[in-house]
Design a protein around this motif. Structure first.
Motif, PDB file in Angstrom:
ATOM      1  N   PRO A 247      37.383 -67.407-102.134  1.00 49.26           N
ATOM      2  CA  PRO A 247      36.454 -67.018-103.374  1.00 49.26           C
ATOM      3  C   PRO A 247      37.041 -65.730-104.237  1.00 49.26           C
ATOM      4  O   PRO A 247      37.727 -64.896-103.847  1.00 49.26           O
ATOM      5  CB  PRO A 247      35.020 -66.582-102.899  1.00 49.26           C
ATOM      6  N   LEU A 248      36.914 -65.784-105.545  1.00 44.88           N
ATOM      7  CA  LEU A 248      37.338 -64.598-106.316  1.00 44.88           C
ATOM      8  C   LEU A 248      36.170 -63.419-106.042  1.00 44.88           C
ATOM      9  O   LEU A 248      35.148 -63.474-106.057  1.00 44.88           O
ATOM     10  CB  LEU A 248      37.083 -65.053-107.848  1.00 44.88           C
ATOM     11  N   SER A 249      36.925 -62.412-105.824  1.00 43.56           N
ATOM     12  CA  SER A 249      36.253 -61.014-105.284  1.00 43.56           C
ATOM     13  C   SER A 249      35.748 -60.494-106.566  1.00 43.56           C
ATOM     14  O   SER A 249      36.000 -60.760-107.753  1.00 43.56           O
ATOM     15  CB  SER A 249      37.349 -60.135-104.691  1.00 43.56           C
ATOM     16  N   GLU A 250      35.185 -59.394-106.483  1.00 46.67           N
ATOM     17  CA  GLU A 250      34.527 -58.524-107.619  1.00 46.67           C
ATOM     18  C   GLU A 250      35.557 -58.058-108.582  1.00 46.67           C
ATOM     19  O   GLU A 250      35.361 -57.857-109.709  1.00 46.67           O
ATOM     20  CB  GLU A 250      33.351 -57.642-107.139  1.00 46.67           C
ATOM     21  N   ALA A 251      36.821 -57.602-107.791  1.00 43.00           N
ATOM     22  CA  ALA A 251      37.635 -57.023-108.422  1.00 43.00           C
ATOM     23  C   ALA A 251      38.386 -57.910-109.233  1.00 43.00           C
ATOM     24  O   ALA A 251      38.842 -57.713-110.457  1.00 43.00           O
ATOM     25  CB  ALA A 251      38.797 -56.564-107.491  1.00 43.00           C
ATOM     26  N   ASP A 252      38.391 -59.299-108.478  1.00 41.04           N
ATOM     27  CA  ASP A 252      38.908 -60.565-109.458  1.00 41.04           C
ATOM     28  C   ASP A 252      37.963 -60.568-110.773  1.00 41.04           C
ATOM     29  O   ASP A 252      38.717 -61.042-111.786  1.00 41.04           O
ATOM     30  CB  ASP A 252      39.073 -61.615-108.550  1.00 41.04           C
ATOM     31  N   MET A 253      36.777 -60.693-110.539  1.00 41.42           N
ATOM     32  CA  MET A 253      35.697 -60.893-111.634  1.00 41.42           C
ATOM     33  C   MET A 253      35.975 -59.895-112.719  1.00 41.42           C
ATOM     34  O   MET A 253      35.921 -60.259-114.003  1.00 41.42           O
ATOM     35  CB  MET A 253      34.350 -61.094-111.173  1.00 41.42           C
ATOM     36  N   LYS A 254      36.086 -58.588-112.305  1.00 40.64           N
ATOM     37  CA  LYS A 254      36.360 -57.576-113.382  1.00 40.64           C
ATOM     38  C   LYS A 254      37.469 -57.972-114.122  1.00 40.64           C
ATOM     39  O   LYS A 254      37.576 -57.620-115.325  1.00 40.64           O
ATOM     40  CB  LYS A 254      36.513 -56.164-112.579  1.00 40.64           C
ATOM     41  N   LEU A 255      38.706 -58.465-113.566  1.00 38.92           N
ATOM     42  CA  LEU A 255      39.809 -58.656-114.438  1.00 38.92           C
ATOM     43  C   LEU A 255      39.244 -59.886-115.241  1.00 38.92           C
ATOM     44  O   LEU A 255      39.933 -60.088-116.415  1.00 38.92           O
ATOM     45  CB  LEU A 255      41.004 -59.233-113.440  1.00 38.92           C
ATOM     46  N   VAL A 256      38.755 -60.968-114.679  1.00 38.11           N
ATOM     47  CA  VAL A 256      38.066 -62.126-115.594  1.00 38.11           C
ATOM     48  C   VAL A 256      37.508 -61.630-116.736  1.00 38.11           C
ATOM     49  O   VAL A 256      37.711 -62.013-118.053  1.00 38.11           O
ATOM     50  CB  VAL A 256      37.299 -63.088-114.549  1.00 38.11           C
ATOM     51  N   ASN A 343      43.816 -71.917-114.698  1.00 41.44           N
ATOM     52  CA  ASN A 343      44.595 -71.525-113.576  1.00 41.44           C
ATOM     53  C   ASN A 343      45.510 -70.818-114.234  1.00 41.44           C
ATOM     54  O   ASN A 343      46.104 -69.516-113.714  1.00 41.44           O
ATOM     55  CB  ASN A 343      45.167 -72.589-112.923  1.00 41.44           C
ATOM     56  N   ARG A 344      46.171 -70.979-115.415  1.00 39.33           N
ATOM     57  CA  ARG A 344      47.095 -70.354-116.197  1.00 39.33           C
ATOM     58  C   ARG A 344      46.716 -68.923-116.614  1.00 39.33           C
ATOM     59  O   ARG A 344      47.402 -67.799-116.523  1.00 39.33           O
ATOM     60  CB  ARG A 344      47.743 -71.074-117.184  1.00 39.33           C
ATOM     61  N   PHE A 345      45.295 -69.037-116.860  1.00 37.07           N
ATOM     62  CA  PHE A 345      44.805 -67.552-117.233  1.00 37.07           C
ATOM     63  C   PHE A 345      44.537 -66.439-116.050  1.00 37.07           C
ATOM     64  O   PHE A 345      44.973 -65.559-116.376  1.00 37.07           O
ATOM     65  CB  PHE A 345      43.247 -68.150-118.120  1.00 37.07           C
ATOM     66  N   LEU A 346      44.075 -67.410-114.981  1.00 34.00           N
ATOM     67  CA  LEU A 346      44.067 -66.542-113.919  1.00 34.00           C
ATOM     68  C   LEU A 346      45.362 -65.947-113.391  1.00 34.00           C
ATOM     69  O   LEU A 346      45.705 -64.575-113.216  1.00 34.00           O
ATOM     70  CB  LEU A 346      43.667 -67.250-112.662  1.00 34.00           C
ATOM     71  N   ASP A 347      46.477 -66.563-113.607  1.00 28.82           N
ATOM     72  CA  ASP A 347      47.790 -65.785-113.348  1.00 28.82           C
ATOM     73  C   ASP A 347      48.130 -64.705-114.409  1.00 28.82           C
ATOM     74  O   ASP A 347      48.656 -63.739-114.121  1.00 28.82           O
ATOM     75  CB  ASP A 347      49.057 -67.086-113.362  1.00 28.82           C
ATOM     76  N   ASP A 348      47.743 -65.065-115.822  1.00 28.19           N
ATOM     77  CA  ASP A 348      48.085 -64.181-116.688  1.00 28.19           C
ATOM     78  C   ASP A 348      47.232 -62.826-116.466  1.00 28.19           C
ATOM     79  O   ASP A 348      47.926 -61.707-116.783  1.00 28.19           O
ATOM     80  CB  ASP A 348      47.758 -64.606-118.126  1.00 28.19           C
ATOM     81  N   ILE A 349      46.136 -62.981-116.060  1.00 28.33           N
ATOM     82  CA  ILE A 349      45.586 -61.481-115.892  1.00 28.33           C
ATOM     83  C   ILE A 349      45.679 -60.703-114.421  1.00 28.33           C
ATOM     84  O   ILE A 349      45.107 -59.851-114.439  1.00 28.33           O
ATOM     85  CB  ILE A 349      43.966 -61.814-115.880  1.00 28.33           C
ATOM     86  N   GLY A 350      46.580 -61.492-113.719  1.00 30.17           N
ATOM     87  CA  GLY A 350      46.835 -60.688-112.374  1.00 30.17           C
ATOM     88  C   GLY A 350      46.495 -61.252-111.415  1.00 30.17           C
ATOM     89  O   GLY A 350      46.580 -60.763-110.155  1.00 30.17           O
ATOM     90  N   ILE A 351      45.738 -62.533-111.439  1.00 29.42           N
ATOM     91  CA  ILE A 351      45.264 -63.031-110.152  1.00 29.42           C
ATOM     92  C   ILE A 351      46.240 -64.127-109.631  1.00 29.42           C
ATOM     93  O   ILE A 351      46.041 -65.189-109.970  1.00 29.42           O
ATOM     94  CB  ILE A 351      43.771 -63.735-110.392  1.00 29.42           C
ATOM     95  N   THR A 352      47.171 -63.911-108.910  1.00 29.73           N
ATOM     96  CA  THR A 352      48.182 -64.696-108.440  1.00 29.73           C
ATOM     97  C   THR A 352      48.468 -65.175-107.273  1.00 29.73           C
ATOM     98  O   THR A 352      49.308 -66.057-106.849  1.00 29.73           O
ATOM     99  CB  THR A 352      49.552 -63.878-108.942  1.00 29.73           C
ATOM    100  N   ASP A 353      47.078 -64.943-106.449  1.00 28.77           N
ATOM    101  CA  ASP A 353      47.298 -65.319-104.874  1.00 28.77           C
ATOM    102  C   ASP A 353      47.229 -67.031-104.988  1.00 28.77           C
ATOM    103  O   ASP A 353      46.048 -67.289-105.787  1.00 28.77           O
ATOM    104  CB  ASP A 353      46.171 -64.772-104.140  1.00 28.77           C
ATOM    105  N   PRO A 354      48.026 -67.827-104.556  1.00 28.77           N
ATOM    106  CA  PRO A 354      47.939 -69.478-104.668  1.00 28.77           C
ATOM    107  C   PRO A 354      46.647 -69.799-104.047  1.00 28.77           C
ATOM    108  O   PRO A 354      46.133 -70.836-104.390  1.00 28.77           O
ATOM    109  CB  PRO A 354      49.176 -69.690-103.803  1.00 28.77           C
ATOM    110  N   ARG A 355      45.922 -68.943-103.262  1.00 29.31           N
ATOM    111  CA  ARG A 355      44.870 -69.628-102.714  1.00 29.31           C
ATOM    112  C   ARG A 355      43.217 -69.262-103.522  1.00 29.31           C
ATOM    113  O   ARG A 355      42.380 -69.775-103.207  1.00 29.31           O
ATOM    114  CB  ARG A 355      44.397 -68.844-101.339  1.00 29.31           C
ATOM    115  N   LYS A 356      43.589 -68.474-104.707  1.00 27.24           N
ATOM    116  CA  LYS A 356      42.698 -68.420-105.543  1.00 27.24           C
ATOM    117  C   LYS A 356      43.073 -69.020-107.041  1.00 27.24           C
ATOM    118  O   LYS A 356      43.992 -68.647-107.569  1.00 27.24           O
ATOM    119  CB  LYS A 356      42.514 -66.829-105.982  1.00 27.24           C
TER     120      LYS A 356
END
Length: 412
Positions: A247-256, A343-356
């Motif tokens: 799951p995306l963490s709260e830190a990930d959602m902050k980046l989102v 998914n490209r957006f997630l990579d661009d903002i720094g969420i690069t874990d392939p499981r996310k």
């Protein structure tokens, strides 16, 4: 051992090798000749192969020039229509195709081509498109078993992306087996598809889904006594190769949240809807209208399985971004193209874990509901049952206002 070269042959009564090259009908008419046939003037085969090279080059240039995915241009060495000075100080007159070398007295010393044929290499996307067109052309040849696939797709009402996927897998089978009739096919033929997908890095669950279209089609044909054996049954090995999504963490959602401006308005709405409802990406593209129950706006989604069919209240975090009334599809393109964008957006903002990935928002929603104390039957009602249950067919389920109280716990 003598190497076989089809374009060289010995004419009866002659010791010298001859060259024979043919052009396809339309191309032959265009260039004014159907073939090249001439003596190479030597009985030595190796020498004949060397002497044939210029003719082969010209032949291949014509073939490429006639291919819609390639174009041949003449790349000049010197700009034509001008006089140039060569490296040794000699004068060079450049025409479109010829260079004329002159000595100080103006006498022609030699002639040479002003350049050479050149095939511009198209961008990678164009190259892939050309390859794909050729693959589709080769796979497009129909055979007598195509009606079995057609019958199944119509019988099961398979349309859209799923229909295209099913037909693509069927075309792949025909390509890998040279169109082998299904009556003669064995499981070894079916496993060729599995091997192809494994070689291309697909997980076993994905392979099972793709092969499942053919498996279902053949089962239907067997039930109608058109076939007696299924070469696609039980051919995908059971492997533990599935990648566990996180799951995306709260830190990930902050980046989102911080990066939302990188998305256009439609994709922002799509991401908000997925994050606040836990819906599958494909389900978002099913929405074309809305309903109302006791003042609560909701949509009906879930075509993947009967147990995924459900009513989903529109969360408070999404309502300000929706039109006053949903009338028509809200999201652009297809679920597949949207998956790539997000998914490209997630990579661009720094969420690069392939499981996310974007599907991780569904796992996040499940965790958020569980942490809020949401009862499991409410979670099923909001996210869809993963397994068929006896109770699912009873009534319409929980009232929409009750569901909305829980779905708002997910948040953005």
């Amino acid at each position: 051992m003598t190497r076989k070269v089809d374009y060289l042959f010995l004419r009866k009564g002659s010791q010298n090798w001859h060259l024979k090259l043919q052009y396809p009908g339309d191309l032959g008419q265009k260039i004014g000749r159907k073939r090249i046939e001439k003596s190479l003037g030597t009985p030595d085969r190796a020498q004949a192969e060397i002497l044939a090279l210029p003719y082969i080059q010209e032949h291949k240039m014509h073939l490429l020039h006639g291919h819609k995915d390639f174009r041949i241009v003449w790349k000049h060495r010197f700009e034509p229509g001008r006089q140039h000075v060569g490296p040794a100080g000699e004068r060079i007159i450049a025409t479109d195709r010829e260079l004329i070398y002159l000595d100080p007295q103006g006498v022609i010393t030699k002639r040479a081509p002003n350049g050479d044929h050149f095939i511009p290499v198209p961008p990678l996307l164009e190259q892939k498109a050309a390859v794909r067109r050729e693959q589709l052309r080769r796979r497009g040849v129909r055979n007598s078993d195509d009606s079995i696939i057609d019958t199944y797709l119509k019988h099961a009402n398979v349309t859209g992306y799923n229909e295209r996927e099913a037909r693509a897998v069927w075309s792949l089978y025909k390509e890998l087996t040279n169109g082998k009739p299904l009556r003669e096919a064995t499981r070894e033929d079916g496993r060729k598809i599995v091997q192809y997908f494994e070689d291309n890095g697909l997980k076993s669950a994905t392979i099972q889904k793709k092969v499942g279209w053919l498996n279902a089609a053949i089962n239907l044909a067997i039930g109608e006594t058109k076939l007696s054996f299924n070469p696609f049954s039980a051919i995908v090995p059971k492997r533990t190769d599935s990648e566990r999504r996180l799951p995306l963490s709260e830190a990930d959602m902050k980046l989102v949240r911080a990066g939302m401006e990188q998305l256009d308005r439609r994709d922002q709405l799509l991401l908000r809807f997925l994050a606040t409802t836990g819906a599958r990406l494909s389900e978002a593209f099913e929405i074309e209208s809305e309903l109302m129950e006791r003042g609560c706006r909701y949509v009906i989604i879930g075509r993947k399985t009967p147990q995924s069919h459900r009513r989903v209240p529109l969360p408070a975090a999404v309502l300000p971004f929706l039109p006053r009334q949903i009338d028509g599809q809200q999201f652009q393109g297809t679920a597949r193209s949207a998956s790539k964008r997000l998914n490209r957006f997630l990579d661009d903002i720094g969420i690069t874990d392939p499981r996310k990935v974007i599907h991780s928002l569904r796992h996040r929603a499940q965790d958020r509901l569980r942490a809020a104390g949401c009862p499991i039957d409410y979670r099923w009602a909001l996210l869809g049952h993963e397994e068929k249950t006896v109770a699912e067919g009873y009534g319409l389920g929980f009232p929409v206002p009750a569901l909305k109280r829980w779905i708002d716990k997910i948040g953005f």
